[in-house]
Design a protein around this motif. Structure first.
Motif, PDB file in Angstrom:
ATOM      1  N   VAL A   1       0.771  -1.286   0.019  1.00  0.00           N
ATOM      2  CA  VAL A   1      -0.001   0.024  -0.011  1.00  0.00           C
ATOM      3  C   VAL A   1       0.897   1.358   0.122  1.00  0.00           C
ATOM      4  CG1 VAL A   1      -1.646   1.405   1.507  1.00  0.00           C
ATOM      5  CG2 VAL A   1      -1.910  -1.276   1.156  1.00  0.00           C
TER       6      VAL A   1
ATOM      7  N   GLN B   1      -5.217   1.009  -7.330  1.00  0.00           N
ATOM      8  CA  GLN B   1      -6.690   1.895  -7.650  1.00  0.00           C
ATOM      9  C   GLN B   1      -6.475   2.582  -8.772  1.00  0.00           C
ATOM     10  OE1 GLN B   1      -8.041   4.047  -4.461  1.00  0.00           O
ATOM     11  NE2 GLN B   1      -9.111   5.501  -5.861  1.00  0.00           N
TER      12      GLN B   1
ATOM     13  N   ALA C   1      -4.053   7.481  -7.158  1.00  0.00           N
ATOM     14  CA  ALA C   1      -4.071   7.192  -5.914  1.00  0.00           C
ATOM     15  C   ALA C   1      -3.167   5.864  -5.700  1.00  0.00           C
ATOM     16  CB  ALA C   1      -5.476   6.346  -5.661  1.00  0.00           C
TER      17      ALA C   1
ATOM     18  N   THR D   1      -3.930   1.123  -2.759  1.00  0.00           N
ATOM     19  CA  THR D   1      -4.804   1.375  -1.642  1.00  0.00           C
ATOM     20  C   THR D   1      -5.324   0.335  -0.863  1.00  0.00           C
ATOM     21  OG1 THR D   1      -6.636   2.008  -3.003  1.00  0.00           O
ATOM     22  CG2 THR D   1      -4.972   3.709  -2.497  1.00  0.00           C
TER      23      THR D   1
ATOM     24  N   ASN E   1      -8.211   1.497   1.272  1.00  0.00           N
ATOM     25  CA  ASN E   1      -9.160   2.216   2.213  1.00  0.00           C
ATOM     26  C   ASN E   1     -10.636   2.224   1.216  1.00  0.00           C
ATOM     27  OD1 ASN E   1      -8.492   3.831   0.182  1.00  0.00           O
ATOM     28  ND2 ASN E   1      -8.009   5.458   1.316  1.00  0.00           N
TER      29      ASN E   1
END
Length: 359
Positions: free
Chosen positions: A254, A335, A339, A342, A344
């Protein structure tokens, strides 16, 4: 005589009927066998691998074509610049030649004399040598300068020819790649059509298996009814690998970059590449092309999702997306380029096509 003739006709007719009957009986009977769900799924998985490989090859060819197009544009710019330089060199040659003619014309029109006249008019041998040296110096200067401009012109012409040859080679390479792309597009389209046929066959096989299961349950229950499982799919795990370990491993990356067509968890990858590489490191082979994930493994209902399940989203503007369910309603994914990687976003952040379990 008449009886013998009738007998022969009767025998011939009997033989003919026997032959026809034998031919009919010997014709192969075409029986359309229904394949098992597992056989169809195995062929689907193999086909998904082929589609994924072809998709990766196609992406590489498209990237190479784009790179070549940039190089061709650069060469075209360099050729244009060389053309300007060539025109400037030609103009310099023409100007020097014109100036040299004017100087020669001026010297002769203003009494530029031969060696004998210079000698007779000189006051001394030193004066004679100075005058002679001046005349020779003017001619040498003009000649040297003209030769220099000509050399520059030849050099620029040679450079331009070299650039045009390089551009020709690049255009040829682009044409070859375009041919490869067309072949890959055709092959990929053929595989996708075959995949669509397999999807249809699988659906029919699953319906048949479901009907047989319901009939068996009805027999076991004395004719009582039963409910299907199509809305409550929760297949058992087929490996000893836990979904939590897959999610924990995926979460290590991440914050990393999203790179379309990339194949590195640290240096960058796209959505399908991320899922492919994470599962590869657990020894599980999944496709490299997002659309190919729709039929791998076993289907799972949304309410029965477990960490490690793969969510396949409906394509948007022709572009698919896949992610790994991380638990607590969230996903871990590559993503977007903005971004990156990720963990989230909600699992239902966009319409879901299907959910697959491969663990």
């Amino acid at each position: 005589m008449i009886h013998k003739t009738r007998l022969r006709h009767s025998l011939r007719g009997g033989v003919a009927m026997a032959l026809v009957g034998a031919m009919v009986l010997s014709q192969p009977q075409v029986v359309e066998a229904t394949r098992s769900v597992s056989d169809i799924q195995q062929e689907q998985n193999n086909l998904d691998q082929e589609i994924g490989s072809l998709g990766a090859d196609l992406e590489a060819v498209v990237a190479s074509i784009a790179s070549l197009q940039v190089e061709i544009e650069q060469k075209q710019q360099e050729i244009a610049e060389a053309e300007v330089a060539l025109q400037e060199a030609q103009a310099a040659v023409d100007k020097q030649y014109a100036d040299m003619k004017l100087r020669i014309q001026f010297m002769y029109e203003n009494g530029d004399k031969g060696v004998l006249e210079i000698l007779l008019e000189s006051g001394s041998i030193s004066d004679f040598l100075n005058r002679l040296e001046y005349v020779n110096a003017v001619h040498s200067y003009d000649r040297d300068l003209l030769d220099s401009y000509e050399a520059i012109k030849q050099e620029v012409e040679s450079m331009k020819l070299g650039l045009e040859e390089e551009k020709k080679n690049l255009v040829s390479a682009e044409s070859q790649l375009e041919s490869q792309k067309a072949e890959l597009d055709s092959l990929l389209a053929s595989k996708k059509m075959k995949k669509a046929d397999l999807d249809k066959e699988l659906k029919q096989a699953q319906e048949e298996a479901r009907r047989q299961q319901q009939a068996q349950q009805q027999n076991n229950n004395g004719g009582g009814g039963s409910t299907g499982t199509s809305e409550n799919l929760n297949p058992p795990n087929i490996s000893n690998i836990s979904g939590a370990s897959v999610v924990a491993y995926a979460n290590q990356f991440v914050g990393g970059p999203y790179v379309w067509g990339g194949n590195s968890l640290t240096n960058g990858c796209d959505c399908s590449g991320f899922v492919h590489l994470v599962y590869r490191d657990f020894g599980i082979s999944v496709p490299r092309y997002s659309g190919a994930f729709a039929s791998i493994g076993q289907e799972v209902s949304y309410n029965n999702m477990q960490p490690g399940d793969i969510i396949v989203y409906q394509p948007k503007a022709g572009i698919g997306h896949v992610a790994i369910y991380a638990g607590n309603g969230c996903i871990v994914e590559a993503q977007s380029s903005a971004a990156g990687i990720t963990n989230n976003r909600a699992a239902n952040c966009r319409p879901i096509w299907t959910i697959r379990r491969v663990l």
